[in-house]
Motif scaffolding. Structure first.
Motif, PDB file in Angstrom:
ATOM      1  N   TYR A  42       0.827  -1.217   0.000  1.00 13.08           N
ATOM      2  CA  TYR A  42       0.000   0.000   0.000  1.00 13.08           C
ATOM      3  C   TYR A  42       0.858   1.263   0.000  1.00 13.08           C
ATOM      4  O   TYR A  42       0.381   2.354  -0.280  1.00 13.08           O
ATOM      5  N   TYR A  52      -7.765   6.607  -4.407  1.00  8.97           N
ATOM      6  CA  TYR A  52      -7.908   5.629  -3.323  1.00  8.97           C
ATOM      7  C   TYR A  52      -9.268   4.957  -3.410  1.00  8.97           C
ATOM      8  O   TYR A  52     -10.282   5.629  -3.603  1.00  8.97           O
ATOM      9  N   THR A 129      -8.759  11.036  -2.206  1.00  6.49           N
ATOM     10  CA  THR A 129      -8.019  10.734  -0.976  1.00  6.49           C
ATOM     11  C   THR A 129      -8.700   9.565  -0.268  1.00  6.49           C
ATOM     12  O   THR A 129      -9.877   9.266  -0.512  1.00  6.49           O
ATOM     13  N   LEU A 130      -7.953   8.940   0.635  1.00  6.26           N
ATOM     14  CA  LEU A 130      -8.516   7.828   1.402  1.00  6.26           C
ATOM     15  C   LEU A 130      -9.685   8.324   2.263  1.00  6.26           C
ATOM     16  O   LEU A 130     -10.714   7.654   2.384  1.00  6.26           O
ATOM     17  N   THR A 205      -1.435  -1.665  -4.647  1.00  9.55           N
ATOM     18  CA  THR A 205      -1.258  -0.432  -5.417  1.00  9.55           C
ATOM     19  C   THR A 205      -1.081  -0.844  -6.875  1.00  9.55           C
ATOM     20  O   THR A 205      -0.264  -1.716  -7.159  1.00  9.55           O
ATOM     21  N   LYS A 277      -4.899   2.824  -5.137  1.00  8.02           N
ATOM     22  CA  LYS A 277      -4.554   2.028  -3.953  1.00  8.02           C
ATOM     23  C   LYS A 277      -5.845   1.528  -3.303  1.00  8.02           C
ATOM     24  O   LYS A 277      -6.782   2.305  -3.129  1.00  8.02           O
ATOM     25  N   THR A 279      -7.056  -0.987   0.078  1.00  5.95           N
ATOM     26  CA  THR A 279      -6.715  -1.851   1.210  1.00  5.95           C
ATOM     27  C   THR A 279      -7.978  -2.321   1.922  1.00  5.95           C
ATOM     28  O   THR A 279      -9.002  -1.628   1.906  1.00  5.95           O
TER      29      THR A 279
END
Ligand code: MOS
Length: 747
Positions: A42, A52, A129-130, A205, A277, A279
């Motif tokens: 990540y 993200y 953004t995350l 990623t 990315k 997760t």
């Protein structure tokens, strides 16, 4: 070039002239990891700023998605896309395989409106953004049509069937042998659902190089199946997926397969035209990946009064996902452990609407030893025999089920040496006798066994004009020490100092190796590395003797010695760097491959150990403290004392967790797991563990592979929890057969 297949041939690793093999060499990548500079999947920096992705997990265990309301999420700041089964990009059909030799098939995401388990990803948000993606994921509104799920294992035990394609194994006449035995034991143990709890969650990623080439950094134990599965899903040529997994924060079996993060990151990057990315969160890991299923294990032992087993049975009932096909083979190991003429082992499986069950560190042994090794303790007490002595009396001469000879079996030596080192003779065989203040104190022991095998693998070795040796292999290091043991094998084989070796692994473009799993990693990857090293020695020797500029010119290549970073023939010598700079300035690269010896299946091959444990049990609260724990193991030649010992002690700590703290509780209302973080799923921490040590016998198993090495990654957990349980009984006189042994069960 050919591989090293002659098992009688001396080789540099076996000769170990420099003494590097077996040494406690520090981890190759250790400095990178402890300084936070090893980029995990990540954390890899992509070529341009990434987007993200955040997954939305299903809130029901069974049913279907009736509607997906995305307007609010799409209007949320920074959101780039919102996907569900209604609009996900096209992928190959589930299970499709265009390349017949692929090691994995297509695993599309969002290919159905059906929900099969709580936490199944049902929607996906991409944002800048995350934080924005996480916020928007909370705004996706999903309505479900729910079916009643079946999630309580103990309610449906009667429905359990033989796993497809399996039969019980009976030797002799178990029922008669058991009925006629003068001493009998018939008890049932239960183990809970457990979770891997890797420190690093599954994450990816991804980016694209042009329309048809996908680059992914992901966290997986096996490179090729992950690469192939992604290629099949996206309809790409396998070689158009470049998959890397350089640093991995724990696998334990849970990363032996891939999950939605891999596919969604690759799809997202393609659709957005920028890196992505994805997760799993810690909570999503518990449901969205796999777990070790719960078991019910019935053990029946029949014995003569002098402690010879005449009948032995372990029958395991376990569960897997409704649409899954995994069986926790908790009964298998005991087919090779103790002698008994009449034997019955097998499994029953029930399908539930829980998340997917799958392999977790020492699948089979980790659960099964928790019953059998406590049953042996109970039987020893019934017979008035020491538990070590009972096991010695039932030590088989050959594999008790197949009749095959053991490649090497030093279980008795592990038990005897362990007993002596631990001070086992100070144990009072009568329980509940030793009191120290508020603590009942006691000792217990258990055996350990775990299978050992080798898989085919390849590796390449290069030498450059500076004399640096580079090992390249599609192997992985899940925290076990693969980098380091490959460096040691390379340094010893090429006669160079460790500092002159580089190791490159975790990349689909390197010579393929099966990866990390089943404790076959070091032996499998190492054997291919040795083969490549032997081939590079040959190539270098031939280069030198054929080079008029070399002091070795005209000599016999078979006599060339590799030492101190150079080559020598008698007193004629030169450095590797001098030779290569002059005669092959671009460097030399050769491959090697290894496979199991043709007669590998003629042997019953395992690793062994013995655990000894001292606990104190609080007489008032039932709290258990593990004061001392010692494991003595026989696992072939040890390449690195430090990494091997860490694997073994790590496994033993898992055993403590199995005995005392670990377990997931399914919620019968929702089919979720009630404890879904590290605050509520209790993995032992440093303060839970007292004086802990692992000893490795000086052993070489020449039937295992040319180096005589075996695996240690899964041996340490086998039996460890049973030793703790047996010590608890010896301390306070309470037998708990329902793991984990929490304080409420002791008072
Ligand atoms: Mo393992 S549980 O065989 O990765």
């Amino acid at each position: 070039m050919s591989s090293v297949a002659d098992y009688s041939l001396p080789n540099p690793v076996s000769e170990n002239r420099s003494g590097l093999i077996g040494k406690a060499v520090d981890r190759y990548e250790g400095p990178l990891k402890v300084t936070g500079t090893a980029p995990y999947a990540y954390e890899v920096t992509p070529p341009s700023p990434p987007a993200y992705g955040v997954m939305v997990p299903a809130a029901i265990a069974k049913g279907r998605v009736a509607s997906v309301e995305t307007a609010q999420a799409e209007a949320s700041p920074g959101v780039l896309a919102v996907w569900s089964h209604l609009n996900a990009p096209r992928q190959a059909e589930r299970g499709a395989k265009v390349h017949p030799r692929s090691t994995a098939a297509a695993k599309p995401v969002f290919d159905t409106d059906r929900v099969a388990y709580f936490g199944q990803p049902v929607a996906f948000v991409l944002a800048d953004t995350l934080e924005n993606a996480t916020a928007a994921a909370g705004l996706v509104k999903i309505a479900y049509v729910e079916d009643a799920p079946e999630v309580v294992f103990h309610d449906v035990l009667d429905e359990a069937d033989q796993p497809p394609g399996e039969e019980d194994v009976e030797i002799g006449d178990f029922h008669r042998g058991f009925a006629e035995a003068p001493v009998q034991l018939d008890q049932t143990w239960t183990t809970p659902l457990q979770n891997h709890c890797q420190m690093e969650p599954c994450a990816t990623t991804a980016w694209w190089e042009g329309p048809r080439r996908c680059v992914v950094h992901t966290s997986v134990q096996m490179v090729k199946p992950a690469q192939h599965g992604l290629a099949e899903t996206l309809g790409l040529d396998r070689d158009d997926v470049h998959l890397m997994t350089r640093y991995i924060g724990g696998g334990f079996g849970g990363k032996g397969q891939t999950y939605e993060d891999l596919i969604l990151a690759a799809l997202g990057a393609r659709e957005l035209g920028r890196p992505v990315k994805v997760t799993f969160t810690r909570q999503q890991m518990f449901h969205g990946t796999i777990h070790r299923p719960a078991t019910v294990q019935r053990v029946r032992l029949g014995a003569t009064r002098d402690g010879r087993l005449t009948a032995l049975s372990l029958m395991t009932t376990t569960h897997c996902q409704r649409h899954g096909a995994f069986t926790e083979h908790a009964s298998n190991f005991c087919r090779s452990l103790y002698a008994a003429p009449n034997r019955l082992t097998g499994h029953r499986l029930v399908h539930l609407d829980l998340p997917h069950a799958g392999p977790m560190r020492a699948p089979g042994e980790a659960s099964g030893m928790l019953s059998l090794e406590c049953a042996m303790d109970e039987l020893a007490e019934q017979l008035g025999l020491d538990p070590v002595e009972l096991r010695i009396r039932n030590e088989p001469e050959v594999d008790p089920e197949t009749g095959k000879p053991f490649s090497l079996r030093q279980l008795v030596r592990c038990m005897k040496e362990g007993a002596q080192m631990f001070g086992w003779d100070r144990r009072n065989p009568r329980p509940r006798q030793t009191r120290e203040g508020r603590w009942w104190v006691g000792m217990g022991m258990a055996a350990a066994i775990r299978g050992n095998f080798l898989l085919p693998a390849k590796a390449s070795f290069s030498v450059d004009a500076e004399g640096v040796i580079t090992v390249r292999q599609g192997m992985t290091d899940i925290g076990t020490g693969s980098y380091t043991v490959l460096a040691q094998i390379a340094a010893e084989t090429m006669g160079v100092p460790l500092g002159q070796v580089r190791v490159e692994i975790g990349d689909s473009e390197l010579p393929p190796a099966p990866g990390s799993g089943g404790q076959f990693g070091a032996a499998t990857a190492g054997s291919a590395a040795l083969a490549a090293g032997m081939n590079l020695r040959k190539a270098i020797a031939e280069l030198a003797v054929g080079d008029p500029g070399s002091p070795l010119h005209g000599g016999d290549p078979a006599q060339v010695q590799f030492q101190d970073g150079g080559i020598a023939l008698g007193n004629r010598a030169e450095s590797l760097s001098a030779l290569i700079a002059r005669a092959a300035p671009e460097g030399l690269t050769v491959e090697g491959d290894s496979r199991p010896a043709a007669d590998a299946r003629n042997w019953s091959q395992h690793t062994y150990g013995a655990h000894f444990c001292e606990v104190a049990v609080d007489a008032a609260s039932g709290e258990v403290r593990v004061r001392r724990m010692l494991g003595v193991f026989a696992a072939g030649r040890i390449i690195n004392w430090k990494t091997a010992r860490s694997q073994l002690t790590g496994g033993m700590i898992w055993g403590v967790g199995s005995a005392l703290t670990e377990g997931n509780l399914p919620d019968p209302r929702y089919g979720s797991l009630i404890n879904q973080d590290l605050a509520q799923y209790l993995v032992p921490v440093q303060l839970d563990i007292g004086d802990l040590d692992a000893i490795m016998l000086d052993e070489v198993d020449d039937k295992a592979n040319p180096m005589g090495i075996k695996g240690v990654g899964e041996l340490g957990i086998s039996g460890a929890g049973a030793a703790v349980a047996n010590a608890i009984y010896n301390a306070c006189g309470v037998r708990v057969r329902d793991y984990p042994i929490t304080p409420d069960k002791l008072i």
